[in-house]
Design a protein around this motif. Structure first.
Motif, PDB file in Angstrom:
ATOM      1  N   LYS A 270       0.822  -1.221   0.000  1.00 30.41           N
ATOM      2  CA  LYS A 270       0.000   0.000   0.000  1.00 30.41           C
ATOM      3  C   LYS A 270       0.856   1.273   0.000  1.00 30.41           C
ATOM      4  O   LYS A 270       0.515   2.275   0.630  1.00 30.41           O
ATOM      5  CB  LYS A 270      -0.969   0.010   1.188  1.00 30.41           C
ATOM      6  CG  LYS A 270      -1.990  -1.129   1.150  1.00 30.41           C
ATOM      7  CD  LYS A 270      -2.942  -1.078   2.319  1.00 30.41           C
ATOM      8  CE  LYS A 270      -4.070  -2.076   2.163  1.00 30.41           C
ATOM      9  NZ  LYS A 270      -3.599  -3.465   2.005  1.00 30.41           N
ATOM     10  N   ASN A 271       1.949   1.221  -0.743  1.00 26.22           N
ATOM     11  CA  ASN A 271       2.831   2.377  -0.883  1.00 26.22           C
ATOM     12  C   ASN A 271       2.918   2.800  -2.347  1.00 26.22           C
ATOM     13  O   ASN A 271       3.996   3.010  -2.898  1.00 26.22           O
ATOM     14  CB  ASN A 271       4.231   2.043  -0.349  1.00 26.22           C
ATOM     15  CG  ASN A 271       4.241   1.831   1.150  1.00 26.22           C
ATOM     16  OD1 ASN A 271       3.640   2.583   1.905  1.00 26.22           O
ATOM     17  ND2 ASN A 271       4.915   0.774   1.593  1.00 26.22           N
TER      18      ASN A 271
ATOM     19  N   ASP B  67       0.576   5.232  -5.326  1.00 24.75           N
ATOM     20  CA  ASP B  67      -0.560   6.093  -5.697  1.00 24.75           C
ATOM     21  C   ASP B  67      -0.799   5.927  -7.196  1.00 24.75           C
ATOM     22  O   ASP B  67      -0.282   6.690  -8.011  1.00 24.75           O
ATOM     23  CB  ASP B  67      -0.237   7.548  -5.346  1.00 24.75           C
ATOM     24  CG  ASP B  67      -1.418   8.487  -5.623  1.00 24.75           C
ATOM     25  OD1 ASP B  67      -2.476   8.007  -6.072  1.00 24.75           O
ATOM     26  OD2 ASP B  67      -1.271   9.703  -5.395  1.00 24.75           O
TER      27      ASP B  67
ATOM     28  N   ARG C  83      -3.601   6.209  -9.100  1.00 26.33           N
ATOM     29  CA  ARG C  83      -4.446   7.190  -9.789  1.00 26.33           C
ATOM     30  C   ARG C  83      -3.639   8.400 -10.257  1.00 26.33           C
ATOM     31  O   ARG C  83      -3.654   8.757 -11.435  1.00 26.33           O
ATOM     32  CB  ARG C  83      -5.595   7.648  -8.873  1.00 26.33           C
ATOM     33  CG  ARG C  83      -6.475   8.726  -9.509  1.00 26.33           C
ATOM     34  CD  ARG C  83      -7.602   9.119  -8.585  1.00 26.33           C
ATOM     35  NE  ARG C  83      -8.506   7.998  -8.325  1.00 26.33           N
ATOM     36  CZ  ARG C  83      -9.550   8.074  -7.490  1.00 26.33           C
ATOM     37  NH1 ARG C  83      -9.792   9.197  -6.838  1.00 26.33           N
ATOM     38  NH2 ARG C  83     -10.332   7.032  -7.310  1.00 26.33           N
ATOM     39  N   ASN C  84      -2.938   9.042  -9.342  1.00 28.42           N
ATOM     40  CA  ASN C  84      -2.157  10.213  -9.713  1.00 28.42           C
ATOM     41  C   ASN C  84      -0.881   9.823 -10.452  1.00 28.42           C
ATOM     42  O   ASN C  84      -0.335  10.627 -11.217  1.00 28.42           O
ATOM     43  CB  ASN C  84      -1.811  11.032  -8.466  1.00 28.42           C
ATOM     44  CG  ASN C  84      -3.044  11.669  -7.849  1.00 28.42           C
ATOM     45  OD1 ASN C  84      -3.724  12.465  -8.473  1.00 28.42           O
ATOM     46  ND2 ASN C  84      -3.358  11.290  -6.619  1.00 28.42           N
TER      47      ASN C  84
ATOM     48  N   LYS D 167       1.722   9.472   5.827  1.00 26.15           N
ATOM     49  CA  LYS D 167       0.654   9.214   4.857  1.00 26.15           C
ATOM     50  C   LYS D 167      -0.588  10.040   5.179  1.00 26.15           C
ATOM     51  O   LYS D 167      -1.334  10.441   4.281  1.00 26.15           O
ATOM     52  CB  LYS D 167       0.302   7.724   4.857  1.00 26.15           C
ATOM     53  CG  LYS D 167       1.321   6.869   4.132  1.00 26.15           C
ATOM     54  CD  LYS D 167       0.808   5.456   3.960  1.00 26.15           C
ATOM     55  CE  LYS D 167       1.801   4.632   3.164  1.00 26.15           C
ATOM     56  NZ  LYS D 167       1.334   3.252   2.950  1.00 26.15           N
TER      57      LYS D 167
ATOM     58  N   THR E 223      -2.346  12.384   2.404  1.00 26.23           N
ATOM     59  CA  THR E 223      -3.723  12.194   1.934  1.00 26.23           C
ATOM     60  C   THR E 223      -4.648  13.342   2.313  1.00 26.23           C
ATOM     61  O   THR E 223      -5.792  13.383   1.860  1.00 26.23           O
ATOM     62  CB  THR E 223      -4.296  10.878   2.513  1.00 26.23           C
ATOM     63  OG1 THR E 223      -4.168  10.892   3.946  1.00 26.23           O
ATOM     64  CG2 THR E 223      -3.556   9.683   1.958  1.00 26.23           C
TER      65      THR E 223
ATOM     66  N   ARG F  51      -4.308  17.417  -6.019  1.00 25.93           N
ATOM     67  CA  ARG F  51      -3.287  16.422  -6.305  1.00 25.93           C
ATOM     68  C   ARG F  51      -3.262  16.090  -7.800  1.00 25.93           C
ATOM     69  O   ARG F  51      -2.199  15.902  -8.394  1.00 25.93           O
ATOM     70  CB  ARG F  51      -3.550  15.154  -5.494  1.00 25.93           C
ATOM     71  CG  ARG F  51      -2.524  14.063  -5.680  1.00 25.93           C
ATOM     72  CD  ARG F  51      -1.243  14.343  -4.931  1.00 25.93           C
ATOM     73  NE  ARG F  51      -1.416  14.166  -3.499  1.00 25.93           N
ATOM     74  CZ  ARG F  51      -0.572  14.614  -2.590  1.00 25.93           C
ATOM     75  NH1 ARG F  51       0.487  15.293  -2.969  1.00 25.93           N
ATOM     76  NH2 ARG F  51      -0.780  14.414  -1.300  1.00 25.93           N
TER      77      ARG F  51
ATOM     78  N   SER G  79      -0.076  16.720 -10.116  1.00 26.03           N
ATOM     79  CA  SER G  79       0.544  15.574 -10.793  1.00 26.03           C
ATOM     80  C   SER G  79       0.721  15.852 -12.283  1.00 26.03           C
ATOM     81  O   SER G  79       1.767  15.527 -12.871  1.00 26.03           O
ATOM     82  CB  SER G  79      -0.305  14.314 -10.601  1.00 26.03           C
ATOM     83  OG  SER G  79      -0.393  13.977  -9.240  1.00 26.03           O
TER      84      SER G  79
ATOM     85  N   TYR H   8       4.830  13.875  -0.994  1.00 28.89           N
ATOM     86  CA  TYR H   8       4.619  12.441  -0.805  1.00 28.89           C
ATOM     87  C   TYR H   8       5.505  11.901   0.314  1.00 28.89           C
ATOM     88  O   TYR H   8       6.637  12.364   0.505  1.00 28.89           O
ATOM     89  CB  TYR H   8       4.955  11.681  -2.088  1.00 28.89           C
ATOM     90  CG  TYR H   8       3.827  11.564  -3.082  1.00 28.89           C
ATOM     91  CD1 TYR H   8       3.353  10.315  -3.476  1.00 28.89           C
ATOM     92  CD2 TYR H   8       3.227  12.686  -3.633  1.00 28.89           C
ATOM     93  CE1 TYR H   8       2.316  10.183  -4.392  1.00 28.89           C
ATOM     94  CE2 TYR H   8       2.195  12.580  -4.558  1.00 28.89           C
ATOM     95  CZ  TYR H   8       1.748  11.318  -4.930  1.00 28.89           C
ATOM     96  OH  TYR H   8       0.720  11.206  -5.838  1.00 28.89           O
TER      97      TYR H   8
ATOM     98  N   THR I 291       5.798   5.893  -0.605  1.00 34.09           N
ATOM     99  CA  THR I 291       4.794   6.095  -1.651  1.00 34.09           C
ATOM    100  C   THR I 291       5.399   6.804  -2.848  1.00 34.09           C
ATOM    101  O   THR I 291       5.039   6.528  -3.995  1.00 34.09           O
ATOM    102  CB  THR I 291       3.604   6.903  -1.106  1.00 34.09           C
ATOM    103  OG1 THR I 291       3.112   6.282   0.085  1.00 34.09           O
ATOM    104  CG2 THR I 291       2.478   6.980  -2.135  1.00 34.09           C
TER     105      THR I 291
ATOM    106  N   THR J 187       5.395   5.054  -6.467  1.00 30.05           N
ATOM    107  CA  THR J 187       4.758   5.734  -7.603  1.00 30.05           C
ATOM    108  C   THR J 187       5.767   5.984  -8.710  1.00 30.05           C
ATOM    109  O   THR J 187       5.452   5.853  -9.903  1.00 30.05           O
ATOM    110  CB  THR J 187       4.136   7.066  -7.142  1.00 30.05           C
ATOM    111  OG1 THR J 187       3.234   6.811  -6.056  1.00 30.05           O
ATOM    112  CG2 THR J 187       3.373   7.740  -8.270  1.00 30.05           C
TER     113      THR J 187
END
Length: 255
Positions: free
Chosen positions: A67-68, A70, A72-73, A124, A128, A135, A139, A171, A175, A179
Motif C-alpha cells: 500500500k505504498n 498512488d 491514480r495520480n 501518509k 492524503t 493532487r 501531478s 509524498y 509512496t 509511484t
C-alpha cells in the motif's frame, strides 16, 4: 565470464537504485557497458531501459502490495511525462548540443546527500490530507515538468520524479518511490521498444545478464525498503544514491 561479471555488477547498482529510489537503470548500466564492454551507446541505453522494465515492475508490485503506491495520480503524471518527453526531445533537437550528461550524476549525488541530511518524514496522513483535485492538477503539471527535462536532457527521469514527488507534491518517501517505479515501468518500456525497433539488439547475452541482475537486486531492495522505518529508509536511500553517484562519476572519468 568477464561480460557476466560486468553486467552483474551493473545490475547490482541499477537494481538497488531502482528498488530504493526509483532511479533509472540507464544511469548505471549505460556507462558500465560502454566503458568496460565497449558496447555502442545507443545499444547500451536500449539494454539499460529493458533492464529497467522488469526491475521497475517488480518494485512497483512490491510497493503496491504494501500500500505504498498512488496509482491514480501516478497514471496522470505518467501520461504527462510520456507526452512531454517527446516535446522536450523535439525542442532539444533544435538547439546546439551541450554537455548535459553530468546532470543525472550530480542530481543523484545531491539527492542522496539530501536524504541523509534532511530526510523526508512526511506521513501518509499528511499526504492524503491534500484534496484529490489539487493532487490531480499538481501531478499533471509536475509530469509536464519532468517530461520536458527528460526529453531535453535525456537523463534524470527517476531522480526528477522522486525529487518532485517528495519535495513538491509532499509524498511520503515509500509512496514516492512506489509511484516513481510504477511510472518508470511504462516510460522504460516505451524507450526500450523504440531503441530496439530502431537499432535492434547487438548483444543478447549482455541484455539477459543485465535484466536478470537488475531484477534480482531491485526485488531485494524493494522488499527491504518496504520493511524499513522512515528513518532507516532515508539513510539507506541516501547512502545508495551517494555511492552510485560516486561510482558513475568514476566510470565516466575512465571512459
Amino acid at each position: 565470464m568477464y561480460k557476466f561479471i560486468i553486467c552483474f555488477i551493473a545490475g547490482i547498482g541499477a537494481g538497488l537504485g531502482t528498488g530504493f529510489a526509483g532511479m533509472s537503470a540507464a544511469a548505471v548500466i549505460t556507462p558500465m557497458l560502454v566503458t568496460f564492454l565497449h558496447i555502442e551507446t545507443y545499444q547500451a541505453i536500449g539494454i539499460a531501459l529493458a533492464s529497467d522494465v522488469l526491475a521497475s515492475a517488480v518494485s512497483a508490485y512490491t510497493y503496491g502490495k504494501n500500500k505504498n503506491l498512488d496509482i491514480r495520480n501516478g497514471i496522470v503524471m505518467m501520461v504527462a511525462v510520456l507526452c512531454f518527453t517527446l516535446v522536450g526531445s523535439w525542442v532539444s533537437s533544435l538547439l546546439p548540443s551541450a554537455a548535459m550528461g553530468s546532470f543525472s550524476v550530480c542530481m543523484t549525488l545531491l539527492l542522496g546527500i539530501k536524504f541523509i541530511v534532511k530526510p523526508v518524514m512526511t506521513t501518509k496522513e499528511a499526504m492524503t490530507a491534500v484534496s484529490m483535485r489539487k493532487r490531480f492538477v499538481q501531478s499533471a503539471l509536475c509530469g509536464v515538468m519532468v517530461g520536458m527535462i527528460c526529453g531535453f536532457i535525456g537523463a534524470g527521469g527517476g531522480m526528477m520524479m522522486l525529487l518532485i514527488l517528495t519535495s513538491v507534491l509532499g509524498y511520503e518517501l515509500k509512496t514516492a518511490v512506489g509511484t516513481s517505479v510504477f511510472i518508470m515501468t511504462f516510460t522504460a518500456l516505451t524507450g526500450a521498444l523504440s531503441h530496439f525497433a530502431i537499432g535492434g539488439v547487438a548483444d543478447w547475452w549482455a541484455l539477459l545478464f543485465c535484466v536478470a541482475s537488475t531484477l534480482l537486486w531491485a526485488r531485494i531492495a524493494a522488499r527491504f525498503a518496504n520493511r524499513s522505518t522512515p528513518e532507516a529508509l532515508n539513510r539507506a536511500t541516501g547512502a545508495v544514491l551517494v555511492v552510485l553517484g560516486v561510482v558513475i562519476l568514476s566510470v565516466n572519468f575512465f571512459s
